[in-house]
Design a protein around this motif. Structure first.
Motif, PDB file in Angstrom:
ATOM      1  N   ARG A  47       0.834  -1.044   0.033  1.00 34.50           N
ATOM      2  CA  ARG A  47       0.053   0.038   0.004  1.00 34.50           C
ATOM      3  C   ARG A  47       0.825   1.278  -0.118  1.00 34.50           C
ATOM      4  O   ARG A  47       0.682   2.160  -0.734  1.00 34.50           O
ATOM      5  N   ASP A  65     -10.286   3.915  -6.308  1.00 37.49           N
ATOM      6  CA  ASP A  65     -10.015   2.635  -5.562  1.00 37.49           C
ATOM      7  C   ASP A  65     -10.554   1.603  -5.995  1.00 37.49           C
ATOM      8  O   ASP A  65     -11.731   1.176  -5.808  1.00 37.49           O
ATOM      9  N   CYS A  68     -11.677  -1.848  -3.600  1.00 38.02           N
ATOM     10  CA  CYS A  68     -11.109  -1.133  -2.302  1.00 38.02           C
ATOM     11  C   CYS A  68     -11.067  -2.106  -0.993  1.00 38.02           C
ATOM     12  O   CYS A  68     -10.541  -1.712   0.069  1.00 38.02           O
ATOM     13  N   GLY A  71     -11.220  -0.744   2.783  1.00 34.11           N
ATOM     14  CA  GLY A  71     -10.991   0.704   2.754  1.00 34.11           C
ATOM     15  C   GLY A  71      -9.825   1.371   2.943  1.00 34.11           C
ATOM     16  O   GLY A  71      -9.734   2.576   3.236  1.00 34.11           O
ATOM     17  N   ALA A  74      -8.400   3.771   0.310  1.00 31.49           N
ATOM     18  CA  ALA A  74      -9.352   4.882   0.088  1.00 31.49           C
ATOM     19  C   ALA A  74      -9.166   6.062   1.152  1.00 31.49           C
ATOM     20  O   ALA A  74      -9.265   7.079   0.937  1.00 31.49           O
ATOM     21  N   VAL A  84     -12.256  10.391  -3.110  1.00 33.65           N
ATOM     22  CA  VAL A  84     -12.185   9.045  -3.711  1.00 33.65           C
ATOM     23  C   VAL A  84     -13.535   8.326  -3.813  1.00 33.65           C
ATOM     24  O   VAL A  84     -14.586   8.536  -3.284  1.00 33.65           O
ATOM     25  N   ALA A  86     -14.501   4.813  -3.953  1.00 31.22           N
ATOM     26  CA  ALA A  86     -14.166   3.393  -3.545  1.00 31.22           C
ATOM     27  C   ALA A  86     -15.041   2.328  -3.908  1.00 31.22           C
ATOM     28  O   ALA A  86     -16.085   2.265  -3.307  1.00 31.22           O
ATOM     29  N   ASP A  88     -16.124  -2.052  -4.578  1.00 31.61           N
ATOM     30  CA  ASP A  88     -15.776  -3.275  -4.440  1.00 31.61           C
ATOM     31  C   ASP A  88     -16.734  -4.260  -4.931  1.00 31.61           C
ATOM     32  O   ASP A  88     -17.934  -3.891  -4.678  1.00 31.61           O
ATOM     33  N   ALA A  97     -15.970  -1.080   5.208  1.00 31.40           N
ATOM     34  CA  ALA A  97     -15.266  -0.181   4.849  1.00 31.40           C
ATOM     35  C   ALA A  97     -16.006   1.015   5.374  1.00 31.40           C
ATOM     36  O   ALA A  97     -15.293   2.130   5.910  1.00 31.40           O
ATOM     37  N   ILE A 109     -15.076  10.115   0.523  1.00 28.68           N
ATOM     38  CA  ILE A 109     -15.111   8.798  -0.094  1.00 28.68           C
ATOM     39  C   ILE A 109     -16.578   8.258  -0.108  1.00 28.68           C
ATOM     40  O   ILE A 109     -17.341   8.307   0.674  1.00 28.68           O
ATOM     41  N   TRP A 111     -18.525   5.350  -1.223  1.00 23.41           N
ATOM     42  CA  TRP A 111     -18.278   3.724  -1.239  1.00 23.41           C
ATOM     43  C   TRP A 111     -19.444   3.140  -2.288  1.00 23.41           C
ATOM     44  O   TRP A 111     -20.511   3.344  -2.065  1.00 23.41           O
TER      45      TRP A 111
END
Length: 230
Positions: A47, A65, A68, A71, A74, A84, A86, A88, A97, A109, A111
């Protein structure tokens, strides 16, 4: 169904139904076994290495990201000032996250649960994908980089498992298990594999191998792709 879509669906099922608790613990500060401790240390090092490829000041930048997980990446990007997105494939990991996000980063962020590109919109200044492309073939990785190049203006920093004897042996052994018993299997490869697939698909850009991180059972190579670069 394409090989990418089929693999993506297996990854979603694995992380949502089988590995959520393992990854929740691995990516926390909770004590873990010696083997998992090496994986945690390797991921922490990776990372930091990936973040080092991006500007230290990301204020005003929009960063993707891709994959992610829980998290951590992110959060680091948002701390640098980035806005961001992020994403997934696992809704369960996205839930973790969200719960872990520091309150002072609220609103920084976004998500998103879903496919790493299909679930997002708009353009990005940079993108990162830490250990989220490791299950795909070189042609699938190249195709994804091509799709990303249309929307990422700067660097796409990602990781791939290197083609070492140990990882190749693990890959062959994994393919021997019945499909119902398999976790997603890493696909060992190198920069030449992906570069060849990029050329075969007429995808322009510069691909660079940055550094390999090896920590016990964790081994991965950081790479950077800049689309459209001659």
């Amino acid at each position: 169904m394409s090989s990418y879509a089929a693999t993506r669906d297996r990854v979603e099922e694995y992380f949502d139904r089988s590995a959520t608790r393992v990854w929740e613990r691995l990516t926390s500060d909770a004590p873990v076994s010696g083997i998992r401790a090496t994986v945690r240390a390797g991921r922490d090092r990776m990372r930091d290495l990936m973040l080092a490829q991006l500007p230290s000041d990301l204020r005003g930048a929009r960063v993707l990201d891709a994959g992610c997980g829980t998290g951590a990446m992110a959060v680091e990007l948002a701390i640098r000032g980035a806005d961001v997105v992020a994403v997934d494939i696992s809704p369960a990991l996205i839930g973790i996250a969200r719960e872990r996000m520091p309150t002072d980063l609220a609103g920084r962020i976004d998500w998103v649960a879903g496919d790493m590109l299909d679930a997002t919109s708009g353009g990005f200044d940079h993108a990162v994908a830490m250990d989220s492309l490791i299950y795909y073939s070189a042609p699938d990785v190249a195709a994804l980089l091509g799709r990303a190049a249309e929307r990422v203006n700067g660097k796409f920093v990602f990781t791939l498992p290197p083609r070492t004897p140990a990882l190749m042996a693990m890959w062959r052994m994994g393919k021997m298990f019945p499909r119902s018993d398999r976790s997603p299997i890493m696909v060992p490869q190198n920069a030449l594999d992906v570069a060849h697939s990029l050329r075969a698909a007429n995808i322009p850009g510069a691909l660079s191998e940055i550094e390999r991180v090896k920590s016990g059972f964790y081994i991965s190579t950081a790479m950077v792709f800049e689309g459209g670069v001659a």
